[in-house]
Design a protein around this motif. Sequence first.
Motif, PDB file in Angstrom:
ATOM      1  N   LEU A  15      49.883  40.294  54.750  1.00  0.00           N
ATOM      2  CA  LEU A  15      50.711  41.784  54.384  1.00  0.00           C
ATOM      3  C   LEU A  15      49.727  42.537  53.482  1.00  0.00           C
ATOM      4  CD1 LEU A  15      54.301  40.478  53.910  1.00  0.00           C
ATOM      5  CD2 LEU A  15      53.265  41.525  56.043  1.00  0.00           C
ATOM      6  N   PRO A  16      50.194  43.780  53.123  1.00  0.00           N
ATOM      7  CA  PRO A  16      49.301  44.496  52.468  1.00  0.00           C
ATOM      8  C   PRO A  16      49.258  44.419  50.929  1.00  0.00           C
ATOM      9  CG  PRO A  16      51.263  45.657  53.012  1.00  0.00           C
ATOM     10  CD  PRO A  16      51.327  44.490  53.656  1.00  0.00           C
ATOM     11  N   PHE A  17      48.153  43.973  50.585  1.00  0.00           N
ATOM     12  CA  PHE A  17      47.782  43.901  49.083  1.00  0.00           C
ATOM     13  C   PHE A  17      46.151  43.741  48.846  1.00  0.00           C
ATOM     14  CE2 PHE A  17      50.810  44.348  45.550  1.00  0.00           C
ATOM     15  CZ  PHE A  17      49.823  44.298  44.602  1.00  0.00           C
ATOM     16  N   ILE A  18      45.656  44.233  48.032  1.00  0.00           N
ATOM     17  CA  ILE A  18      43.980  44.203  47.801  1.00  0.00           C
ATOM     18  C   ILE A  18      43.925  43.445  46.551  1.00  0.00           C
ATOM     19  CG2 ILE A  18      41.931  45.089  47.607  1.00  0.00           C
ATOM     20  CD1 ILE A  18      42.862  47.362  49.418  1.00  0.00           C
ATOM     21  N   VAL A  32      48.758  30.179  42.347  1.00  0.00           N
ATOM     22  CA  VAL A  32      49.455  30.794  40.875  1.00  0.00           C
ATOM     23  C   VAL A  32      48.838  31.877  40.375  1.00  0.00           C
ATOM     24  CG1 VAL A  32      50.104  30.402  38.663  1.00  0.00           C
ATOM     25  CG2 VAL A  32      50.379  28.720  40.322  1.00  0.00           C
ATOM     26  N   LEU A  33      47.329  32.008  40.515  1.00  0.00           N
ATOM     27  CA  LEU A  33      46.647  33.014  39.836  1.00  0.00           C
ATOM     28  C   LEU A  33      46.587  34.238  40.713  1.00  0.00           C
ATOM     29  CD1 LEU A  33      44.419  34.277  38.052  1.00  0.00           C
ATOM     30  CD2 LEU A  33      42.453  32.970  39.347  1.00  0.00           C
ATOM     31  N   LEU A  34      46.368  33.894  42.105  1.00  0.00           N
ATOM     32  CA  LEU A  34      46.468  35.042  43.052  1.00  0.00           C
ATOM     33  C   LEU A  34      47.820  35.557  43.153  1.00  0.00           C
ATOM     34  CD1 LEU A  34      44.867  33.140  46.198  1.00  0.00           C
ATOM     35  CD2 LEU A  34      43.834  34.783  44.857  1.00  0.00           C
ATOM     36  N   LYS A  35      48.812  34.996  43.078  1.00  0.00           N
ATOM     37  CA  LYS A  35      50.244  35.561  42.989  1.00  0.00           C
ATOM     38  C   LYS A  35      50.589  36.348  41.745  1.00  0.00           C
ATOM     39  CE  LYS A  35      52.358  31.860  44.279  1.00  0.00           C
ATOM     40  NZ  LYS A  35      53.530  30.883  44.452  1.00  0.00           N
ATOM     41  N   SER A  36      49.967  35.971  40.613  1.00  0.00           N
ATOM     42  CA  SER A  36      50.190  36.815  39.351  1.00  0.00           C
ATOM     43  C   SER A  36      49.477  37.711  39.372  1.00  0.00           C
ATOM     44  CB  SER A  36      49.889  35.690  38.163  1.00  0.00           C
ATOM     45  OG  SER A  36      48.517  35.386  38.179  1.00  0.00           O
ATOM     46  N   THR A  37      48.139  37.712  39.894  1.00  0.00           N
ATOM     47  CA  THR A  37      47.487  38.961  39.837  1.00  0.00           C
ATOM     48  C   THR A  37      47.744  40.150  40.613  1.00  0.00           C
ATOM     49  OG1 THR A  37      45.284  37.628  39.474  1.00  0.00           O
ATOM     50  CG2 THR A  37      45.018  39.863  40.116  1.00  0.00           C
ATOM     51  N   ALA A  38      48.250  39.615  41.913  1.00  0.00           N
ATOM     52  CA  ALA A  38      48.662  40.654  42.961  1.00  0.00           C
ATOM     53  C   ALA A  38      50.370  40.976  42.578  1.00  0.00           C
ATOM     54  CB  ALA A  38      48.908  39.982  44.240  1.00  0.00           C
ATOM     55  N   GLY A  39      50.915  40.221  41.587  1.00  0.00           N
ATOM     56  CA  GLY A  39      52.342  40.589  41.476  1.00  0.00           C
ATOM     57  C   GLY A  39      53.621  40.331  42.750  1.00  0.00           C
ATOM     58  N   GLU A  40      52.853  39.164  43.578  1.00  0.00           N
ATOM     59  CA  GLU A  40      53.656  38.951  44.635  1.00  0.00           C
ATOM     60  C   GLU A  40      54.205  37.579  44.567  1.00  0.00           C
ATOM     61  OE1 GLU A  40      54.183  40.809  47.296  1.00  0.00           O
ATOM     62  OE2 GLU A  40      53.130  42.369  46.421  1.00  0.00           O
ATOM     63  N   PHE A  41      55.276  37.198  45.058  1.00  0.00           N
ATOM     64  CA  PHE A  41      55.778  35.907  45.060  1.00  0.00           C
ATOM     65  C   PHE A  41      55.440  34.988  45.945  1.00  0.00           C
ATOM     66  CE2 PHE A  41      59.249  38.762  43.345  1.00  0.00           C
ATOM     67  CZ  PHE A  41      59.513  38.186  42.149  1.00  0.00           C
ATOM     68  N   GLU A  42      54.832  35.528  46.984  1.00  0.00           N
ATOM     69  CA  GLU A  42      54.323  34.463  48.257  1.00  0.00           C
ATOM     70  C   GLU A  42      52.718  34.942  48.481  1.00  0.00           C
ATOM     71  OE1 GLU A  42      55.584  31.775  49.058  1.00  0.00           O
ATOM     72  OE2 GLU A  42      57.446  32.300  48.274  1.00  0.00           O
ATOM     73  N   LEU A  43      52.049  33.795  48.794  1.00  0.00           N
ATOM     74  CA  LEU A  43      50.562  34.104  49.305  1.00  0.00           C
ATOM     75  C   LEU A  43      50.555  35.306  50.452  1.00  0.00           C
ATOM     76  CD1 LEU A  43      48.690  30.907  48.851  1.00  0.00           C
ATOM     77  CD2 LEU A  43      48.641  32.975  47.205  1.00  0.00           C
ATOM     78  N   GLU A  44      51.671  34.829  51.558  1.00  0.00           N
ATOM     79  CA  GLU A  44      51.610  35.807  52.634  1.00  0.00           C
ATOM     80  C   GLU A  44      51.667  37.283  52.473  1.00  0.00           C
ATOM     81  OE1 GLU A  44      53.318  33.045  52.004  1.00  0.00           O
ATOM     82  OE2 GLU A  44      52.460  31.493  53.588  1.00  0.00           O
ATOM     83  N   SER A  45      52.048  37.709  51.162  1.00  0.00           N
ATOM     84  CA  SER A  45      52.284  39.011  50.911  1.00  0.00           C
ATOM     85  C   SER A  45      50.944  39.778  50.680  1.00  0.00           C
ATOM     86  CB  SER A  45      53.310  39.212  49.771  1.00  0.00           C
ATOM     87  OG  SER A  45      54.511  38.784  50.106  1.00  0.00           O
ATOM     88  N   ILE A  46      49.689  38.626  50.637  1.00  0.00           N
ATOM     89  CA  ILE A  46      48.621  39.501  50.284  1.00  0.00           C
ATOM     90  C   ILE A  46      47.752  39.763  51.657  1.00  0.00           C
ATOM     91  CG2 ILE A  46      46.335  39.019  48.949  1.00  0.00           C
ATOM     92  CD1 ILE A  46      48.002  37.228  47.128  1.00  0.00           C
ATOM     93  N   LEU A  47      47.239  40.919  51.693  1.00  0.00           N
ATOM     94  CA  LEU A  47      46.532  41.212  52.988  1.00  0.00           C
ATOM     95  C   LEU A  47      45.114  41.077  52.845  1.00  0.00           C
ATOM     96  CD1 LEU A  47      46.409  42.041  55.841  1.00  0.00           C
ATOM     97  CD2 LEU A  47      46.386  44.349  55.099  1.00  0.00           C
ATOM     98  N   PHE A  48      44.555  41.508  51.918  1.00  0.00           N
ATOM     99  CA  PHE A  48      43.142  41.701  51.534  1.00  0.00           C
ATOM    100  C   PHE A  48      42.775  40.951  50.361  1.00  0.00           C
ATOM    101  CE2 PHE A  48      43.964  45.665  53.744  1.00  0.00           C
ATOM    102  CZ  PHE A  48      43.226  45.377  54.767  1.00  0.00           C
TER     103      PHE A  48
END
Length: 244
Positions: A15-18, A32-48
Motif C-alpha cells: 500500500l502507498p507509503f514511501i 518495528v523500525l519500519l512501522k514507526s518511521t512510516a507511522g503505520e500499524f502494519e507492514l502491508e501499508s508500506i508501498l515503497f
Amino acid sequence: MLIKQDRLITLTASLPFILCFADRDFTKITPVLLKSTAGEFELESILFLKLRNLASLRLLLVLNLSSNRISNLEPISNCDSLQSLNVAGNLISSIDNLKCLQSLRQMESIRLKDNTYNYTNPVCKNSSYRNILLEIFPNLKAVDGERVVGQGSDLYQLCKDIDDTIKAGMLKNGQIQELPECKPWVEDGFWEIKRSNNAIIEEACKQFNDILSECRLLNHKAAHVITQTERTLSSSAQPKQYTV
C-alpha cells in the motif's frame, strides 16, 4: 526482517507509503523500525521502501524482491556473495536487464517466475530465457524453483521427458486422443482386512464390523425418515379440493 550488511534481506510492498533510508546508518532494520518511521500499524501499508546504496551489501546471500515494479537490477550488481535472487513479479523486460549481474559468480538460484503466486516478468515470454540464464550464471543449480543441476535434477529431467512423451503420444493430427482404459494397480480384495490369529486384532475387527453394521442401520433409518418427510411435505403442498 531487513538486515544491512548481513546475509538476508526481503523487500515486500503493498500500500502507498514511501520510506527512504539514504544517509542514516542502521545496522538492523526491523518491522518495528519500519512501522514507526512510516507511522503505520502494519507492514502491508508500506508501498515503497527505498534502501539506497544496496550495492554495499557484499555479504548478502539471499535477496527477495518479488512482486514489485523493478526493471533495473544494476544497483545489486556488486553484491558479490549473492547466491539466491527472487525477482518474480517485476518488470524485467529482457535478458539484457540481467547481464549486469553476470559478475556474481556465486549465484546458484534465480527466480523470474513463480506459478504459485502467478508472478512473472515480461522476459519470461522468451522461450529461451532459461538457457540464456544458464549461460550467464554457469553455477546455477535452480531456475524458477526447478533444479537444473545437482541432486534431484536427473529425476526432474526424467519426469519432464516422460511427461513430454505422454503428451506427444496423446496428440494425433493436432488433437488429443482418448487414453486407453486403465487397469487397477492391485488385484481385487487387496485392501480388505486380513484375518489374524492375534486376539486383539480379531476383537478390533469385530468391533469395527459392528460399528459398520450400526452405521448401515442408521443410514437405512435416516433414508426412510427422509422419504416419509418428503411425502408428507409433498401432500401438504397440494391444494385442497372440495366436492359440491
